[in-house]
Write an enzyme that holds these catalytic residues in place. Structure first.
Site, PDB file in Angstrom:
ATOM      1  N   ASN A   1      -7.424   1.802  10.101  1.00  0.00           N
ATOM      2  CA  ASN A   1      -6.110   1.970  10.727  1.00  0.00           C
ATOM      3  C   ASN A   1      -6.319   1.942  12.233  1.00  0.00           C
ATOM      4  OD1 ASN A   1      -5.205   2.348   8.146  1.00  0.00           O
ATOM      5  ND2 ASN A   1      -4.550   4.477   8.432  1.00  0.00           N
TER       6      ASN A   1
ATOM      7  N   HIS B   1      -2.654  11.052   0.774  1.00  0.00           N
ATOM      8  CA  HIS B   1      -2.076  10.812   2.107  1.00  0.00           C
ATOM      9  C   HIS B   1      -1.450  12.135   2.549  1.00  0.00           C
ATOM     10  CE1 HIS B   1      -0.652   7.409   4.895  1.00  0.00           C
ATOM     11  NE2 HIS B   1      -0.256   8.528   5.474  1.00  0.00           N
TER      12      HIS B   1
ATOM     13  N   GLU C   1      -7.153   8.615   6.414  1.00  0.00           N
ATOM     14  CA  GLU C   1      -7.368   9.222   7.728  1.00  0.00           C
ATOM     15  C   GLU C   1      -7.874  10.668   7.671  1.00  0.00           C
ATOM     16  OE1 GLU C   1      -3.714   8.737   9.923  1.00  0.00           O
ATOM     17  OE2 GLU C   1      -3.900   6.573  10.043  1.00  0.00           O
TER      18      GLU C   1
ATOM     19  N   TYR D   1      -4.205   1.984  15.975  1.00  0.00           N
ATOM     20  CA  TYR D   1      -2.974   2.091  16.756  1.00  0.00           C
ATOM     21  C   TYR D   1      -3.212   1.984  18.263  1.00  0.00           C
ATOM     22  CZ  TYR D   1      -0.521   3.322  12.499  1.00  0.00           C
ATOM     23  OH  TYR D   1       0.021   3.272  11.243  1.00  0.00           O
TER      24      TYR D   1
ATOM     25  N   GLU E   1      -3.475  -0.136   8.273  1.00  0.00           N
ATOM     26  CA  GLU E   1      -2.278   0.254   9.026  1.00  0.00           C
ATOM     27  C   GLU E   1      -2.374  -0.276  10.447  1.00  0.00           C
ATOM     28  OE1 GLU E   1      -1.126   4.419   9.216  1.00  0.00           O
ATOM     29  OE2 GLU E   1      -1.684   4.676   7.114  1.00  0.00           O
TER      30      GLU E   1
ATOM     31  N   ARG F   1       0.862  -1.177   0.000  1.00  0.00           N
ATOM     32  CA  ARG F   1       0.000   0.000   0.000  1.00  0.00           C
ATOM     33  C   ARG F   1       0.901   1.230   0.000  1.00  0.00           C
ATOM     34  NH1 ARG F   1      -2.421   2.907   4.796  1.00  0.00           N
ATOM     35  NH2 ARG F   1      -3.731   4.431   3.747  1.00  0.00           N
TER      36      ARG F   1
HETATM   37  O1  IFM Z   1       2.930   7.605   9.896  1.00  0.00           O
HETATM   38  C1  IFM Z   1       1.558   7.653  10.079  1.00  0.00           C
HETATM   39  C2  IFM Z   1       0.839   7.462   8.762  1.00  0.00           C
HETATM   40  O2  IFM Z   1       1.216   8.408   7.820  1.00  0.00           O
HETATM   41  C3  IFM Z   1      -0.661   7.570   8.957  1.00  0.00           C
HETATM   42  N1  IFM Z   1      -1.121   6.746  10.022  1.00  0.00           N
HETATM   43  C4  IFM Z   1      -0.405   6.757  11.275  1.00  0.00           C
HETATM   44  C5  IFM Z   1       1.092   6.578  11.018  1.00  0.00           C
HETATM   45  C6  IFM Z   1       1.855   6.595  12.356  1.00  0.00           C
HETATM   46  O3  IFM Z   1       1.674   7.820  12.989  1.00  0.00           O
END
Ligand code: IFM
Length: 454
Positions: A295, A124, A169, A297, A349, A80
């Site tokens: 995504n 992006h 995002e 985290y 992600e 990706r």
């Molecule tokens: O590096 C970023 C990415 O560009 C978008 N999502 C989160 C990642 C980590 O912060």
């Protein structure tokens, strides 16, 4: 041992890694590329840690062959990446830049020759500066230019690239670009934040329509960053605060896209900050997706009294200061699966920054990253067992790269990059991930708690 206790993923599960143009390409002003808002922002003193810029980054623009070869060696099957809008259209609209177009032709062709499936992200975060000068996402015409750009890319690459996402995002673009100002274009204005948020969704809808008109056999989606939210205690007040937090950050993205409405509680609370919505917008925004990119985290733990907790007793944190909580990924996937009529999902992600160091043996023993990815894969596997239609996982990131306002101080890569020499060194996590891909999941060795065998 049954196949599920071995954590084997469904046949055809897509294993991948992700990057983004500004974070790796460099060559910021070469071969006719136009300026983007991230070029402008990173060149403004005080905006980025250590004064870092993406001018060179991982020099991927000049090392594309080497990087694809690296992926092939690691067995990465899906990649990706994003297109830099101002590289292919220097002023954001109109004339295409031949050399920029050819760069992505080459990347795509080399990927396909190596048996790697490309997944393209169209936006992006690197808006052409020329369009920012016209108001950027606040100007609804920019959404139309985005759709034109999207259609042009699909016309050019759609014969070879079948997987496309519009915007990465939108939450980050709106909140960090327009409310806190820590990202480009660096605006601090809550009203603009919500208008940009809405206009991004409209731009996504316009692009989706234009892309499908340009090519009929492509799969299109959007990538949302979602924040599973938990109450800090069993109290009714904390539960209500957590629910409100979920609506504010995740519902605000999922509801318009999947239900054609904004969450009423948040809309009412925004008052005069609520965005202006034009007739037809919600239908455009909520067009059927072929897939949704998620995504993930970290989670948010919320109390009515303190809001989002900064620190959770006993929790582990990555070098970004983000709590590691893999089970929240399972909860997130299962929750959205219960509450929405979802298209197939991809985790587009997931990954972690740690303070990686090369040891005397020339390797990077990043056991923490292996643990992080392993636990999130186990969580994803459980979600699939519980009925979630999850089709793939993309690790963030293939390479250490430019982590926006943090510059090069944070390393997310499976592959270490020495920014002085541009030498690439696969970390232990890259070798481990390679074995996961080959086995289509985690077996009794790869899923052991410790020690990690690589
Ligand atoms: O590096 C970023 C990415 O560009 C978008 N999502 C989160 C990642 C980590 O912060």
């Amino acid at each position: 041992m049954s196949s599920s206790s071995k954590f084997i993923f469904p046949l055809n599960f897509r294993w991948g890694a992700a990057t983004a143009a500004y974070q790796i390409e460099g060559a910021w002003n070469e071969d006719g590329k136009g300026e983007s808002i991230w070029d402008r922002f990173s060149h403004t003193p005080g905006k980025i840690a250590n004064g870092d810029t993406g001018d060179v980054a991982c020099d991927h623009y000049h090392r594309v062959g080497e990087d694809v070869e690296l992926m092939r060696e690691l067995g990465i099957r899906n990649y990706r990446f994003s297109i830099s809008w101002s590289r292919v259209m220097p002023s954001g609209r109109g004339v295409l830049n031949k050399k920029g177009i050819e760069f992505y032709d080459r990347l795509i062709d080399e990927l396909l020759e190596s048996g790697i499936e490309p997944f393209i992200t169209l936006y992006h975060w690197d808006m052409p500066q020329a369009l920012q000068d016209m108001g950027g996402w606040l100007n609804r015409d920019v959404g139309k230019y985005f759709a034109d750009y999207a259609a042009a890319m699909v016309k050019r690459y759609g014969d070879r690239v079948k997987n496309w996402t519009t915007i990465n995002e939108p939450w980050v673009v709106a909140h960090l670009g327009y409310r806190t100002g820590e990202m480009a274009p660096g605006v601090k204005d809550e009203k603009q934040c919500y208008q940009v948020f809405h206009n991004l969704f409209v731009a996504h809808g316009l692009a989706l329509r234009a892309m499908r008109e340009a090519h009929s056999d492509i799969q299109c989606g959007i990538v949302l960053i979602l924040f599973p939210t938990e109450a800090a205690s069993n109290s009714a007040q904390d539960a209500a605060a957590a629910e409100y937090g979920w609506h504010k950050d995740s519902g605000w993205q999922l509801d318009p896209i999947l239900k054609a409405v904004y969450p009423t509680d948040i809309w009412n609370a925004l008052g005069s900050f609520a965005p202006q919505v034009e007739p037809g917008d919600m239908a455009l925004i909520s067009q059927q997706l072929d897939f949704l990119g998620v995504n993930y985290y970290f989670r948010a733990v919320v109390s009515a009294e303190k809001g989002r907790l900064e620190e959770i007793p006993g929790a582990c944190y990555t070098d970004m200061g983000w709590e590691v909580h893999a089970d929240s990924l399972r909860q997130l996937l299962e929750r959205i699966n219960r509450e929405y009529k979802l298209p197939p999902l991809y985790i587009t992600e997931n990954g972690a920054a740690y303070k990686d160091e090369k040891t005397n043996d020339g390797r990077i023993h990043d056991a923490q990253r292996i643990h992080y990815i392993r636990d999130h894969l186990l969580a994803a596997h459980e979600a699939i067992q519980n009925g979630v239609d999850l089709r793939g996982y993309f690790c963030w990131s293939l390479l250490d790269n430019f982590e926006w306002a943090y510059g090069y101080s944070k390393r997310f890569g499976l592959v270490h990059v020495d920014y002085g020499t541009q030498e690439r060194t696969p970390k232990d996590s890259a070798r481990w991930y390679s074995r996961v891909i080959r086995r289509n999941g985690l077996d009794e060795v790869l899923s052991l708690k410790a020690p990690m065998l690589v």
